[in-house]
Design an enzyme around this catalytic site. Structure first.
Site, PDB file in Angstrom:
ATOM      1  N   ASP A  73       0.846  -1.201   0.000  1.00  0.00           N
ATOM      2  CA  ASP A  73       0.000   0.000   0.000  1.00  0.00           C
ATOM      3  C   ASP A  73       0.883   1.254   0.000  1.00  0.00           C
ATOM      4  O   ASP A  73       0.824   2.051   0.933  1.00  0.00           O
ATOM      5  CB  ASP A  73      -0.964  -0.010   1.211  1.00  0.00           C
ATOM      6  CG  ASP A  73      -0.251   0.049   2.551  1.00  0.00           C
ATOM      7  OD1 ASP A  73       0.940  -0.355   2.625  1.00  0.00           O
ATOM      8  OD2 ASP A  73      -0.862   0.527   3.525  1.00  0.00           O
ATOM      9  N   ASP A 120       6.823   1.135   1.868  1.00  0.00           N
ATOM     10  CA  ASP A 120       6.469   0.151   0.834  1.00  0.00           C
ATOM     11  C   ASP A 120       7.272   0.406  -0.443  1.00  0.00           C
ATOM     12  O   ASP A 120       7.673  -0.535  -1.139  1.00  0.00           O
ATOM     13  CB  ASP A 120       4.988   0.243   0.456  1.00  0.00           C
ATOM     14  CG  ASP A 120       4.051   0.075   1.631  1.00  0.00           C
ATOM     15  OD1 ASP A 120       3.888   1.043   2.398  1.00  0.00           O
ATOM     16  OD2 ASP A 120       3.464  -1.020   1.771  1.00  0.00           O
ATOM     17  N   ASN A 140      -2.468   2.824   3.536  1.00  0.00           N
ATOM     18  CA  ASN A 140      -1.926   4.154   3.817  1.00  0.00           C
ATOM     19  C   ASN A 140      -2.717   5.245   3.105  1.00  0.00           C
ATOM     20  O   ASN A 140      -2.795   6.376   3.574  1.00  0.00           O
ATOM     21  CB  ASN A 140      -0.462   4.230   3.371  1.00  0.00           C
ATOM     22  CG  ASN A 140       0.467   3.466   4.294  1.00  0.00           C
ATOM     23  OD1 ASN A 140       0.251   3.441   5.499  1.00  0.00           O
ATOM     24  ND2 ASN A 140       1.487   2.837   3.727  1.00  0.00           N
ATOM     25  N   THR A 179       2.835  -5.989   2.859  1.00  0.00           N
ATOM     26  CA  THR A 179       3.375  -4.849   3.623  1.00  0.00           C
ATOM     27  C   THR A 179       2.298  -3.802   3.891  1.00  0.00           C
ATOM     28  O   THR A 179       2.608  -2.654   4.192  1.00  0.00           O
ATOM     29  CB  THR A 179       4.578  -4.211   2.889  1.00  0.00           C
ATOM     30  OG1 THR A 179       4.132  -3.740   1.609  1.00  0.00           O
ATOM     31  CG2 THR A 179       5.714  -5.196   2.709  1.00  0.00           C
ATOM     32  N   PHE A 220      -0.584  -0.434  12.792  1.00  0.00           N
ATOM     33  CA  PHE A 220      -1.540   0.047  11.790  1.00  0.00           C
ATOM     34  C   PHE A 220      -2.062  -1.036  10.845  1.00  0.00           C
ATOM     35  O   PHE A 220      -3.276  -1.154  10.638  1.00  0.00           O
ATOM     36  CB  PHE A 220      -0.886   1.181  10.966  1.00  0.00           C
ATOM     37  CG  PHE A 220      -1.753   1.715   9.858  1.00  0.00           C
ATOM     38  CD1 PHE A 220      -2.802   2.582  10.121  1.00  0.00           C
ATOM     39  CD2 PHE A 220      -1.525   1.342   8.526  1.00  0.00           C
ATOM     40  CE1 PHE A 220      -3.606   3.071   9.095  1.00  0.00           C
ATOM     41  CE2 PHE A 220      -2.316   1.824   7.504  1.00  0.00           C
ATOM     42  CZ  PHE A 220      -3.366   2.692   7.789  1.00  0.00           C
ATOM     43  N   ASN A 221      -1.183  -1.842  10.230  1.00  0.00           N
ATOM     44  CA  ASN A 221      -1.645  -2.812   9.216  1.00  0.00           C
ATOM     45  C   ASN A 221      -2.609  -3.842   9.810  1.00  0.00           C
ATOM     46  O   ASN A 221      -3.579  -4.237   9.164  1.00  0.00           O
ATOM     47  CB  ASN A 221      -0.461  -3.561   8.592  1.00  0.00           C
ATOM     48  CG  ASN A 221       0.390  -2.679   7.715  1.00  0.00           C
ATOM     49  OD1 ASN A 221      -0.063  -1.638   7.238  1.00  0.00           O
ATOM     50  ND2 ASN A 221       1.639  -3.077   7.504  1.00  0.00           N
ATOM     51  N   HIS A 246       9.786   0.155   8.049  1.00  0.00           N
ATOM     52  CA  HIS A 246       9.133  -1.103   8.403  1.00  0.00           C
ATOM     53  C   HIS A 246       9.150  -2.146   7.273  1.00  0.00           C
ATOM     54  O   HIS A 246       9.587  -3.283   7.452  1.00  0.00           O
ATOM     55  CB  HIS A 246       7.662  -0.848   8.732  1.00  0.00           C
ATOM     56  CG  HIS A 246       7.402   0.279   9.663  1.00  0.00           C
ATOM     57  ND1 HIS A 246       7.503   0.152  11.016  1.00  0.00           N
ATOM     58  CD2 HIS A 246       7.021   1.561   9.429  1.00  0.00           C
ATOM     59  CE1 HIS A 246       7.179   1.293  11.595  1.00  0.00           C
ATOM     60  NE2 HIS A 246       6.894   2.174  10.655  1.00  0.00           N
ATOM     61  N   ASP A 247       8.571  -1.752   6.125  1.00  0.00           N
ATOM     62  CA  ASP A 247       8.200  -2.752   5.120  1.00  0.00           C
ATOM     63  C   ASP A 247       9.394  -3.422   4.455  1.00  0.00           C
ATOM     64  O   ASP A 247       9.291  -4.556   3.980  1.00  0.00           O
ATOM     65  CB  ASP A 247       7.303  -2.100   4.059  1.00  0.00           C
ATOM     66  CG  ASP A 247       5.976  -1.657   4.643  1.00  0.00           C
ATOM     67  OD1 ASP A 247       5.599  -2.154   5.720  1.00  0.00           O
ATOM     68  OD2 ASP A 247       5.317  -0.809   4.012  1.00  0.00           O
TER      69      ASP A 247
HETATM   70  C1  BDR Z   1       2.988   0.110   8.609  1.00  0.00           C
HETATM   71  O1  BDR Z   1       1.968   1.071   8.383  1.00  0.00           O
HETATM   72  C2  BDR Z   1       2.263   1.858   7.264  1.00  0.00           C
HETATM   73  O2  BDR Z   1       2.162   3.212   7.587  1.00  0.00           O
HETATM   74  C3  BDR Z   1       3.648   1.485   6.798  1.00  0.00           C
HETATM   75  O3  BDR Z   1       3.698   1.480   5.387  1.00  0.00           O
HETATM   76  C4  BDR Z   1       3.867   0.117   7.387  1.00  0.00           C
HETATM   77  O4  BDR Z   1       3.455  -0.906   6.498  1.00  0.00           O
HETATM   78  C5  BDR Z   1       3.701   0.442   9.906  1.00  0.00           C
HETATM   79  O5  BDR Z   1       2.795   0.422  10.978  1.00  0.00           O
HETATM   80 CA    CA Z   2       2.879  -0.441   4.194  1.00  0.00          CA
END
Ligand code: BDR
Ligand code: CA
Length: 309
Positions: free
Chosen positions: A12, A17, A39, A122, A162-163, A237-238
């Site tokens: 996303d 990403d 996102n 991701t 978040f994800n 993160h991703d």
């Molecule tokens: C995740 O949430 C998104 O904002 C980032 O792309 C990542 O996948 C981190 O919490």
């Molecule tokens: Ca992401």
């Protein structure tokens, strides 16, 4: 490089990403890219993925998927990634449209047709859950699922990342499907920060793309450095979900049972990691990534950027 895994990247974009796509283009056999709302709205995450694939010189197929979570209404992370999902640089127009809006079909057909495919989500797990629900045989056909999400702390809430928070029902389907799962959670990814020195190194890696990526990273850094104590840059993160497959030697990990809270008042979307020392406990379903060699990981990002056309 250890090996070149075959993957479908479900994303996303999203600043981090975008870097996952760049790293995947260099170090994996990228069978395809699928997009999901997360996102930003689906049209924007799909557009951003098209742009990044162009910048990498990748001709990987690109299919858009779910435009909202399974149950709850869509919510976007513009407070982190901006309205476009990738604010901070003037981006070129994408050269090609998406191949289709049938990401779920693409995932099912590709996994059934090839051996040892890794799914690398991701973003929210909506597309992966829809594919597993429609085709349960995928769970035993995939090599595994290397995902960014969850962890021992939250960001969207005190307990939820978040994800996973955005689509806990989808996450519950994925974590209980029986396929091997690698989890890059926040306790890991917060140790993988794009510090000013690392941003400069990425900028210096490519004459034209470097400054564009530097602009993206400086925008992305704001929500971390301005809103948190102790951050020197954005958490990438991703990228961890890709590096865990391409460069597993950079990580330490633990074998755990992980469940998803779908109905808690305070913990909806939490990845509940069973740390009990019991002899009889739920079977392990997840390799929880614990630590990363961040300098070596950023060196791999620089190499991937340098290899772009
Ligand atoms: C995740 O949430 C998104 O904002 C980032 O792309 C990542 O996948 C981190 O919490
Ligand atoms: Ca992401």
């Amino acid at each position: 490089m250890s090996h070149r895994p075959r993957i479908i990247l479900d994303c996303d974009p999203g600043h981090d990403d975008a870097f996952a796509l760049i790293v995947a283009s260099k170090y994996t056999e990228l069978l395809g890219v699928t997009t999901v709302a997360g996102n930003a709205p689906l049209e924007l995450t799909t557009r951003n993925a098209r742009i990044i694939l162009d910048l990498c010189g990748s001709h990987a197929p690109l299919h858009s998927g779910a435009n909202r979570p399974l149950v709850q209404p869509p919510v976007f992370a513009d407070y982190v990634h901006g309205k476009s999902g990738m604010d901070g640089a003037v981006l070129p127009e994408p050269s090609r449209p998406a191949d289709s809006s049938a990401a779920i079909d693409f995932i099912i057909d590709t996994v059934r047709a090839a051996d040892d495919v890794w799914l690398v989500p991701t973003g929210p797990l909506t597309n992966i859950a829809l594919a597993l629900t429609r085709a349960p045989d995928l769970a035993s056909k995939v090599a595994g699922i290397s995902l960014m999400g969850g962890g021992r702390l939250g960001n969207r809430t005190p307990t939820a990342e978040f994800n996973i928070w955005l689509d806990p029902e989808a996450a519950a389907t994925v974590f209980s499907c029986g396929a091997p799962i690698l989890m890059a959670g926040l306790h890991l990814t917060h140790e993988f920060q794009a510090t000013p020195g690392r941003v400069s190194a990425i900028e210096a890696s490519h004459a034209t793309l470097g400054p564009l990526l530097g602009g993206l990273l400086r925008f992305f850094a704001r929500s971390y450095v301005d809103r948190h104590v102790g951050f020197e840059g954005a958490a990438m993160h991703d990228v961890c979900a890709v590096l865990a497959l391409t460069h597993p030697q950079l990580f330490t990990s633990a074998q755990r049972f992980v469940g998803i809270d779908v109905c808690g008042n305070f913990a909806r979307g939490m990845t509940v990691i069973d740390e009990r020392k019991l002899i009889h406990r739920p079977s392990v379903n997840t390799t929880v990534l614990e630590t990363i060699d961040a300098d070596a990981g950023f060196a791999r990002i620089c190499e991937a950027v340098a290899s772009c056309p």
